[in-house]
Design a protein around this motif. Structure first.
Motif, short mmCIF file in Angstrom:
data_model
loop_
_atom_site.label_atom_id
_atom_site.label_comp_id
_atom_site.label_asym_id
_atom_site.label_seq_id
_atom_site.Cartn_x
_atom_site.Cartn_y
_atom_site.Cartn_z
N GLU A 54 -2.02 36.48 38.18
CA GLU A 54 -1.71 37.89 38.31
C GLU A 54 -2.33 38.70 37.17
OE1 GLU A 54 2.38 38.61 39.21
OE2 GLU A 54 2.18 40.72 38.67
N GLU A 113 -5.82 39.38 37.96
CA GLU A 113 -5.97 40.44 38.97
C GLU A 113 -5.77 41.81 38.36
OE1 GLU A 113 -4.28 39.77 42.78
OE2 GLU A 113 -4.01 41.90 43.20
N GLY A 132 -9.45 42.21 38.22
CA GLY A 132 -9.62 42.44 39.64
C GLY A 132 -10.45 41.36 40.27
N ARG A 144 -8.61 43.26 43.80
CA ARG A 144 -7.28 43.16 44.39
C ARG A 144 -7.20 41.93 45.30
NH1 ARG A 144 -4.77 48.48 46.90
NH2 ARG A 144 -4.80 49.10 44.72
N VAL A 157 -7.06 38.83 44.24
CA VAL A 157 -7.65 37.62 43.67
C VAL A 157 -6.58 36.66 43.16
CG1 VAL A 157 -8.02 38.32 41.27
CG2 VAL A 157 -9.67 36.82 42.38
N ALA A 158 -5.40 37.21 42.83
CA ALA A 158 -4.33 36.35 42.28
C ALA A 158 -3.95 35.25 43.26
CB ALA A 158 -3.11 37.19 41.91
N VAL A 184 -14.65 37.99 36.93
CA VAL A 184 -13.38 37.34 37.24
C VAL A 184 -13.48 35.83 37.05
CG1 VAL A 184 -13.70 37.18 39.74
CG2 VAL A 184 -11.41 37.28 38.81
#
Ligand SMILES: [Zn+2]
Ligand SMILES: [Zn+2]
Length: 768
Positions: A59, A62, A66, A68, A70-71, A112
């Motif tokens: 989290e 994310e 980011g 959105r 991806v968590a 990420v």
């Protein structure tokens, strides 16, 4: 609270730890609820605390990086693969989700996947260290990938820097992009730029010869480039078509020099995990580099800075002795130092001091650890003292002393793994001894019940439970293990001749000696005295006599047998120990590291310059102090502030609540050309005529009334001074609540430009 924390410090079972975590979580929740309630009741624009608490690594990534969603992807992948392959699987999975592969998509994927490479994923490298990636054109018309690094990458760790480059290559291949083909001019630009950087900005961690830089650049599959970090232009090759800036690209240079080249081994490690090929040439670089290093003279004394003392030089007897392990106060890149050493060094080293060392990494921060070997000092009269309690420390601090031995430096094994270094042999220590003794006893089973009970007691706490010297000698005698380290001299640099000299002195002085204060008082002998000193054996010099603690007399008798008539001067120390005492020799000093004080750390409240209590404008009325109280004493002031309107009565104001009816107000904007008014407009420009909307206006503010109202609301005494700002710099000119400033001023707190109160703490990794 304090009691609770100290109970927690002792907590060692998983159950106690989970209670500790529960306690922290529940207290954080309480504070959040309280703050949200206050916001709701005071009519704050947002009635809850905006900063959400991320529950886990996925989290956090994310929220910080980011994209959105991806968590949940990260969590799914973690169930299927190992942590070290996760970044690559993530890049693969994410890239498939994009319909069109463009610069933004590649940049997001790189950031990420880099974020999850270095748990706990909170460093700034992915978000601030990389500005983005670009697909650019080779001269043959094929595409290649360029990664743009910014200044903050310079403070990133080796794994992140190396990881960024490998990940970029991985993503390049997934996206089907060709390799980077540098032009000769681009290669020369890098070499020139590195040279200028070293001369005008600062050093790199590694000194890399030009030919290695060129070798690497001609083989690197991606372009490492970046934004200008220093306003210094390169003298040549400044107008290359594919290099956007004529200035130094500090981030990119560091990634190339200290990352790809300097940490070539690390890069190779990550390449191996990823399963990429085409990086074999880097093996050659790693080999060449370690060659260059081993031929170069490294004294650990390069660029010593005045006022930052050198505490230990490499391999120096009496410097910081390597001790492996971890204390509650140490973790990655933290170094445990005995608190008495810190005091004896006159606090040149304190908790949080940056130390530069030569092993296992380049540096770390000092934290106090009291269960390691303490320092040994010598006094003006020649007495040698092991500083192992407060009384001795106080005595040393009252007199003149010289440090003979700095004591231990506690190094975590993880740091050795992280830095990929060979373990240096440590000196003999309590945790080593207990392992040897337990092993021998399990093989031989020769100990009496009493001695076995001692072993059991020591096993449970080897740092604090020290056997009496008689027990230690008995255990060593029966099991043939080395003597317990507390009774073992630091004999690493002593010769057989010196031991023989010491034996003769003991044999002649002991029969004539007398006892006093738990010591044996022996005749003075300058040579014996200097041998005791050389082995850091505690002794006092009084009235031309040498006073030795009884436990030292006993252990020296046990180890060296002065009353046996043999001459050991031709033997080596390991030989003579074994033949005289039947026990084995262990190095007691083992290895030492070089250490010097690095950049001083500071901790404190972060303030703006000049400091500000509240982001509220006073214009010129507050005088040079920008004091709102002074300004309130004069008269109403004209301030440029946000435009708000009461939706109930139509009153125009800057306040969040209407003065007349108490209802919340809304932001508004006006078109200066056509006069149209909008409530909370989303657009920047007037939808009717296209003119830029005006969101602020000059308003007459009765500061005195406002200040006094706020003061009454809070039941606060008036602060002595309440520092505001000359003008607001935010676009909407929305001021902070004045009340916040009053509370801060009375508590001695200042606000930072983003409306937060900040405290810069020393970066110390504390565990439980
Ligand atoms: Zn109103
Ligand atoms: Zn208009």
């Amino acid at each position: 609270m304090d009691n609770h924390i100290s109970a927690v410090m002792r907590a060692s079972t998983p159950l106690e730890l989970s209670k500790y975590y529960e306690y922290i979580t529940s207290r954080v929740k309480e504070e959040y609820e309280l703050a949200s309630r206050v916001r709701a009741e005071t009519g704050s624009p947002v009635p809850v605390v905006e900063v959400s608490l991320p529950s886990d690594m996925a989290e956090r990534v994310e929220v910080l990086v980011g994209p959105r969603g991806v968590a949940s992807l990260i969590r799914d992948l973690l169930e299927k693969c190992d942590e070290d392959i996760l970044p690559f699987r993530l890049a693969e999975t994410l890239l498939k989700r994009y319909d069109r592969i463009n610069d933004d998509a590649l940049s997001q994927v790189l950031k990420v996947s880099l974020a999850v490479m270095t748990p706990p994923c909170i460093t700034a490298a992915p978000t601030e260290g990389i500005t983005g990636v670009k697909i650019k054109k080779n001269n043959d018309g094929s595409n290649y990938l360029a990664v743009y690094f910014a200044g903050p990458i310079r403070s990133a760790g080796g794994t992140e820097i190396a990881g960024a480059v490998v990940l970029a290559d991985y993503i390049r291949r997934l996206a089907g992009i060709s390799k980077y083909q540098p032009t000769d001019q681009e290669v020369r630009r890098y070499i020139e730029e590195l040279r200028v950087y070293r001369r005008k900005v600062g050093r790199f961690q590694y000194n890399v010869p030009d030919e290695i830089v060129e070798f690497v650049l001609r083989r690197l599959p991606i372009e490492i480039t970046g934004v200008a970090t220093d306003p210094i232009p390169v003298p040549a090759y400044k107008d290359l078509p594919r290099v956007e800036t004529p200035y130094l690209r500090g981030g990119a240079l560091r990634v190339l020099n200290d990352g790809v080249i300097g940490r070539a081994k690390k890069v190779l490690k990550i390449v191996k995990v990823s399963g990429l090929d085409g990086w074999e040439w880097l093996e050659e670089v790693a080999a060449k580099l370690s060659e260059a290093k081993s031929t170069g003279k490294n004294t650990g004394l390069d660029d010593v800075v005045g006022g930052r003392p050198v505490l230990s030089t490499p391999g120096r007897f009496g410097g910081f002795r390597i001790r492996y392990g971890r204390a509650p106060t140490t973790s990655m890149a933290a170094l445990g130092i005995h608190p008495y050493t810190m005091r004896l060094m006159e606090n040149f080293v304190v908790a949080g001091t940056q130390l530069r060392i030569d092993y296992p990494g380049k540096g770390g921060i000092a934290v106090p650890v009291s269960s390691i070997e303490p320092p040994v000092v010598i006094f003006r009269d020649g007495s040698v003292m092991r500083i192992d309690n407060e009384e001795k420390l106080a005595e040393a601090e009252r007199s003149e002393y010289k440090i003979l031995f700095n004591g231990d430096i506690l190094i975590s094994f993880g740091d050795c793994v992280e830095n990929n270094v060979k373990l240096q042999p440590p000196g003999y220590c309590e945790e080593w001894w207990i392992q040897e003794a337990l092993l021998e006893e399990s093989r031989k089973g020769r100990l009496s019940d009493e001695d076995r009970r001692w072993l059991e007691k020591i096993r449970r706490d080897p740092y604090r439970i020290i056997p009496p010297v008689e027990v230690a000698c008995r255990i060593s005698h029966k099991l043939g293990v080395p003597i317990h380290p507390r009774f073992m001299p630091f004999w690493d640099r002593i010769s057989g001749r010196e031991i023989e000299r010491l034996r003769r002195w003991l044999a002649s002085a002991i029969p004539k000696a007398r006892k006093g204060w738990g010591m044996l008082i022996l005749d003075y002998d300058p040579e014996a005295k200097s041998i005791l000193e050389k082995m850091l054996i505690e002794h006092l010099v009084l009235d031309h006599k040498i006073a030795l603690d009884l436990h030292w007399v006993k252990s020296l008798n046990f180890l060296f047998r002065p009353f046996i008539r043999v001459d050991v001067s031709k033997s080596s120390v390991p030989e003579l120990i074994s033949s005289l005492s039947g026990t084995s020799f262990r190095p007691r000093m083992g290895s030492t590291v070089s250490a010097r004080v690095g950049r001083p750390e500071k901790a404190g409240q972060r303030r703006m310059k000049p400091p500000v209590h509240v982001l509220f404008p006073v214009g010129m009325a507050g005088g040079p102090q920008r004091d709102i109280i002074t300004a309130a004493n004069t008269r109403s002031v004209v301030l440029e502030l946000v435009r708000r309107v009461c939706l109930t009565c139509g009153e125009k104001t800057w306040m969040n609540r209407c003065k007349h009816c108490g209802k919340p107000t809304a932001m508004m904007a006006e078109c200066p050309r056509c006069g149209a008014e909008y409530i909370e407009p989303e657009q920047e420009k007037c939808p009717r005529c296209g003119e830029e909307l005006k969101r602020t206006w000059k308003q007459l503010v009765n500061l005195k009334e406002l200040y006094e109202n706020e003061l009454m609301k809070a039941y606060e005494p008036p602060p002595r001074v309440l520092k505001g700002v000359r003008a607001l710099t935010n676009k909407s000119k929305q001021p902070e609540e004045l009340l916040k400033g009053i509370l801060r001023a009375n508590l001695g707190l200042y606000v930072y430009k983003d409306g937060t109160i900040r405290f810069d703490a020393v970066n110390a990794p504390l565990t439980h």
